[in-house]
Enzyme design. Structure first.
Site, short mmCIF file in Angstrom:
data_model
loop_
_atom_site.label_atom_id
_atom_site.label_comp_id
_atom_site.label_asym_id
_atom_site.label_seq_id
_atom_site.Cartn_x
_atom_site.Cartn_y
_atom_site.Cartn_z
N ASN A 257 0.84 -1.20 0.00
CA ASN A 257 0.00 0.00 0.00
C ASN A 257 0.88 1.25 0.00
OD1 ASN A 257 0.59 0.77 2.84
ND2 ASN A 257 -0.43 -1.19 3.26
N LYS B 263 -13.03 1.51 16.01
CA LYS B 263 -11.77 0.75 15.89
C LYS B 263 -11.04 0.70 17.22
CE LYS B 263 -9.97 0.72 11.74
NZ LYS B 263 -9.33 1.16 10.52
N PHE C 117 -3.43 3.16 15.28
CA PHE C 117 -3.70 4.17 14.27
C PHE C 117 -4.89 3.70 13.45
CE2 PHE C 117 -0.69 7.68 13.49
CZ PHE C 117 0.11 7.50 14.61
N1 CTP Z 1 -3.04 -3.32 12.46
C1 CTP Z 1 -2.27 -4.39 12.86
N2 CTP Z 1 -2.35 -5.58 12.19
C2 CTP Z 1 -3.18 -5.74 11.15
C3 CTP Z 1 -4.00 -4.64 10.73
C4 CTP Z 1 -3.89 -3.45 11.40
O1 CTP Z 1 -1.49 -4.26 13.81
N3 CTP Z 1 -3.25 -6.88 10.52
C5 CTP Z 1 -2.98 -2.08 13.22
C6 CTP Z 1 -2.44 -0.90 12.46
O2 CTP Z 1 -1.04 -0.77 12.63
C7 CTP Z 1 -3.19 0.25 13.09
C8 CTP Z 1 -4.53 -0.34 13.45
O3 CTP Z 1 -4.28 -1.74 13.57
O4 CTP Z 1 -2.60 0.69 14.29
C9 CTP Z 1 -5.64 -0.09 12.49
O5 CTP Z 1 -5.24 -0.40 11.19
P1 CTP Z 1 -6.23 -0.17 9.97
O6 CTP Z 1 -5.59 -0.73 8.75
O7 CTP Z 1 -6.70 1.26 9.95
O8 CTP Z 1 -7.47 -1.00 10.42
P2 CTP Z 1 -7.93 -2.47 10.16
O9 CTP Z 1 -7.78 -3.25 11.40
O10 CTP Z 1 -7.26 -3.00 8.95
O11 CTP Z 1 -9.49 -2.26 9.92
P3 CTP Z 1 -10.31 -1.89 8.57
O12 CTP Z 1 -9.68 -2.64 7.46
O13 CTP Z 1 -11.67 -2.35 8.88
O14 CTP Z 1 -10.23 -0.40 8.43
#
Ligand code: CTP
Length: 418
Positions: free
Chosen positions: A212, A345, A331
């Site tokens: 990404n 979240k 985050f």
């Molecule tokens: N995060 C993580 N491990 C993952 C996904 C996310 O540790 N597999 C952490 C990110 O580093 C961030 C937070 O979770 O601190 C939220 O990440 P985000 O990508 O915004 O959220 P998602 O959990 O992926 O939720 P969604 O896809 O529904 O937005």
């Protein structure tokens, strides 16, 4: 970097690295500090006092007999207003002088006569053999034991044509180190901070993958700010082209599974976990060993995906996080309805503080705007450079961390570990 109000004595001893000190002096002035340059006779062979005077805006001192001081005591007067003395370059000879407590020229005399508690920072610069010589290492150990801070050396090509350890650090590296030592408020002193940053890369085959737009800038800025606040920092970084912040231990990873393994190995020792990485939610169910070739049918290959583990959620559920011993910050990168998504979240991840931002307005940019979401609601920050936001966030985290009882301070832990 803001050094306004800080006054530094910048000492130059003899070495080709003196040319870097001109840049360092400029950087210090640009950051708002006032700088008094003191040079040894040998330093004046490499760079002129005129250059240093022009850059610092102050007359340079070089002799203990300098009659410009009313009481004829530059070795006392020059350090009394200072917040630190930095010797850059600090030659092998100058380290030996300090180790012996010599006082036969102004710069070593000034160091010997400095008020107790005034930081003395040394930026060694010498040939690799001189650096490795037991006499130099013995002298460095002695000056450390006497309270000086040795800032370390760089590695690489040297002016003498040899390659190895002993180069003076670059001006921007020195500036960062000096700034850390000039800071009097260090709200995270003695704390360990673990940070994830950047994207993850999920391989499809040896030449392709999904990832990404995360640049890692915010996570790296938080690492720098946490270190400046006195913390010991471990940065688990996905694939990004960013320089490692000074004094930060970096673990490079590619995939979410690697990031999770690195985090799990470090989390037990951490007091704070900041999950700033944009972890890929899914990875290909299987990474092909060889490049997937077109089969001539015109149909793309069908890829199957599996969900990656939620690294933050896993850490936030650990007994240490639940007991408050590990403070977790998440985050959220959203595209719309930031407050609603961030609040949901925060609960889903089980963290006390969640930092929301609008992904497309943040990824790759040097500035951002954050929304700090906790149990009491949401507070937006101003739009600002990521460095400034990181400093604000670190101060916020430090304020929210449970106060130390005295039983969990590093000093106490060291005592019981003996
Ligand atoms: N995060 C993580 N491990 C993952 C996904 C996310 O540790 N597999 C952490 C990110 O580093 C961030 C937070 O979770 O601190 C939220 O990440 P985000 O990508 O915004 O959220 P998602 O959990 O992926 O939720 P969604 O896809 O529904 O937005």
């Amino acid at each position: 970097m803001d050094l306004s109000g800080k006054h530094l004595v910048l000492g130059l001893s003899g070495g080709i690295a003196c040319y870097k000190s001109a840049e360092l002096c400029r950087g210090l002035i640009k950051a708002g500090a006032t700088v008094q340059v003191v040079m040894t006779e040998a330093a004046e062979r490499f760079i002129t006092p005129v250059t240093m005077q022009a850059l610092s805006g102050r007359a340079v001192y070089g002799s203990q007999w300098d009659a410009r001081e009313g009481n004829n005591m530059p070795h006392i007067n020059l350090s009394r207003e200072a917040d630190a003395i930095a010797i850059a370059p600090c030659s092998a000879d100058f380290v030996a002088r300090l180790a012996q407590g010599r006082a036969d020229e102004l710069l070593s005399l000034l160091c010997l006569a400095r008020p107790s508690g005034l930081p003395l920072l040394l930026a060694p610069a010498m040939n690799r053999e001189m650096w490795a010589h037991p006499a130099t290492q013995r002298n460095l150990a002695q000056v450390r034991a006497d309270g000086a801070v040795v800032l370390g050396v760089g590695t690489g090509a040297q002016a003498c044509g040899e390659t190895g350890d002993g180069r003076m650090l670059e001006p921007d590296e020195l500036l960062e180190d000096i700034a850390v030592h000039l800071r009097t408020d260090r709200p995270l002193a003695g704390r360990r901070v673990l940070i994830t940053a950047g994207p993850t890369f999920e391989a499809i085959d040896p030449v392709r993958g999904i990832t990404n737009h995360s640049s890692g800038k915010m996570g790296f800025a938080i690492a720098r700010a946490a270190r400046a606040a006195g913390a010991e920092v471990v940065l688990v970084a996905g694939p990004v082209a960013l320089a490692t912040p000074r004094g930060v231990r970096r673990i490079d990873v590619q995939s979410a599974l690697q990031m999770q393994a690195a985090v799990q190995a470090e989390a037990d020792a951490a007091d704070v976990f900041v999950a700033a990485a944009a972890v890929a939610d899914w990875r290909p169910a299987r990474a092909h060993d060889a490049k997937i070739k077109k089969d001539g049918s015109g149909r793309p290959p069908a890829l199957e995906f599996v969900e990656n583990p939620d690294i933050l959620h896993g850490v936030a559920r650990s007994p240490r996080a639940r007991s408050g011993a590990l403070y977790c910050v998440g985050f959220a990168a959203e595209t719309h309805d930031l407050e609603i998504h961030a609040a949901a979240k925060r609960l889903r991840k089980g963290v006390p503080l969640l930092v929301g931002n609008i992904g497309p307005a943040a990824f790759g940019r040097d500035d951002n705007q954050l929304l700090l979401v906790d149990a009491d609601g949401a507070r937006p920050t101003a739009r600002a450079p990521k460095e400034a936001l990181a400093t604000e966030l670190v101060a916020e985290i430090a304020r929210r961390m449970p106060a130390r009882t005295g039983f969990d301070t590093p000093d106490f832990q060291r005592t019981i570990a003996r």
